[in-house]
Design a protein around this motif. Structure first.
Motif, short mmCIF file in Angstrom:
data_model
loop_
_atom_site.label_atom_id
_atom_site.label_comp_id
_atom_site.label_asym_id
_atom_site.label_seq_id
_atom_site.Cartn_x
_atom_site.Cartn_y
_atom_site.Cartn_z
N PRO A 66 0.72 -1.02 -0.07
CA PRO A 66 -0.07 -0.06 -0.12
C PRO A 66 0.74 1.34 0.04
O PRO A 66 0.28 2.41 -0.35
N ASP A 67 2.05 1.17 0.34
CA ASP A 67 2.97 2.50 0.55
C ASP A 67 3.71 2.54 -0.86
O ASP A 67 4.18 3.64 -1.06
N VAL A 68 3.64 1.69 -1.66
CA VAL A 68 4.53 1.60 -3.04
C VAL A 68 3.31 1.25 -4.02
O VAL A 68 3.15 0.05 -4.13
N TRP A 69 3.38 2.17 -5.11
CA TRP A 69 2.51 1.95 -6.19
C TRP A 69 3.44 1.72 -7.64
O TRP A 69 3.87 2.73 -8.07
N PRO A 70 3.49 0.56 -7.72
CA PRO A 70 4.46 0.41 -9.19
C PRO A 70 3.94 1.08 -10.45
O PRO A 70 2.59 1.02 -10.57
#
Length: 184
Positions: A66-70
């Motif tokens: 949830p903290d990193v969206w590729p």
């Protein structure tokens, strides 16, 4: 990473951008089986790349944080499409964000073909043919009838990125399960 106008539409606004440029991930050994399985919804992807399922499960977590969206950038029609793996806790999904040049190319294609709805997926004719770009954009293909020769071209792209066996089966799986997506 910043995509103009993308995060500004989220309510409530996000305090920090979770977007990361993940385009370089395509060079990683487990990327393609994970991407094609997770984003392309192709259950045959792990077998085609002879990927260890336990290792693949760990790698797929890269797509679910949830903290990193590729974000994967793909050239389309003289512009750029961004595939965003949105990981909002209550509203996750794949977002296809098009710049103005891609929208213009879609409009020209719709006018020329007399039938493609430029708001529902990309037409096959506009997809890039470079294997990594083709496979990244393929889940956004909105062409209803798969044109003759497309499965073979997709299978060839799969072999080019490392599919070791059953590339034709995986190509059929990807073409059968692609979502008719709404482009943003």
């Amino acid at each position: 990473m910043h995509i103009p106008g993308y995060l500004e539409d989220f309510h409530p606004l996000l305090e920090t951008s979770p977007l990361i440029d993940a385009t370089s991930w395509v060079e990683e050994e487990l990327f393609w089986p994970a991407f094609l399985f997770h984003v392309g919804m192709a259950r045959s992807a792990p077998a085609a790349f002879d990927a260890d399922v336990a290792d693949l499960d760990v790698y797929v977590e890269n797509f679910e944080r949830p903290d990193v969206w590729p974000v994967f950038a793909v050239p389309i029609g003289g512009g750029m499409m961004h595939l965003v793996v949105c990981n909002l806790p209550d509203d996750s999904g794949i977002h296809w964000v098009l710049d103005a040049k891609v929208r213009a190319a879609l409009g020209r294609f719709a006018d020329a073909s007399g039938g493609h709805d430029p708001g529902r997926g990309l037409p096959w004719a506009l997809l890039p043919r470079e294997p990594a770009h083709l496979l990244t954009a393929l889940p956004a293909m909105g062409t209803r009838q798969v044109p003759e020769g497309v499965p073979a071209e997709v299978a060839e792209a799969l072999r080019a990125v490392g599919a070791m066996r059953r590339a034709e089966e995986l190509a059929d799986d990807l073409l059968r399960h692609r979502a008719c997506v709404l482009l943003q």
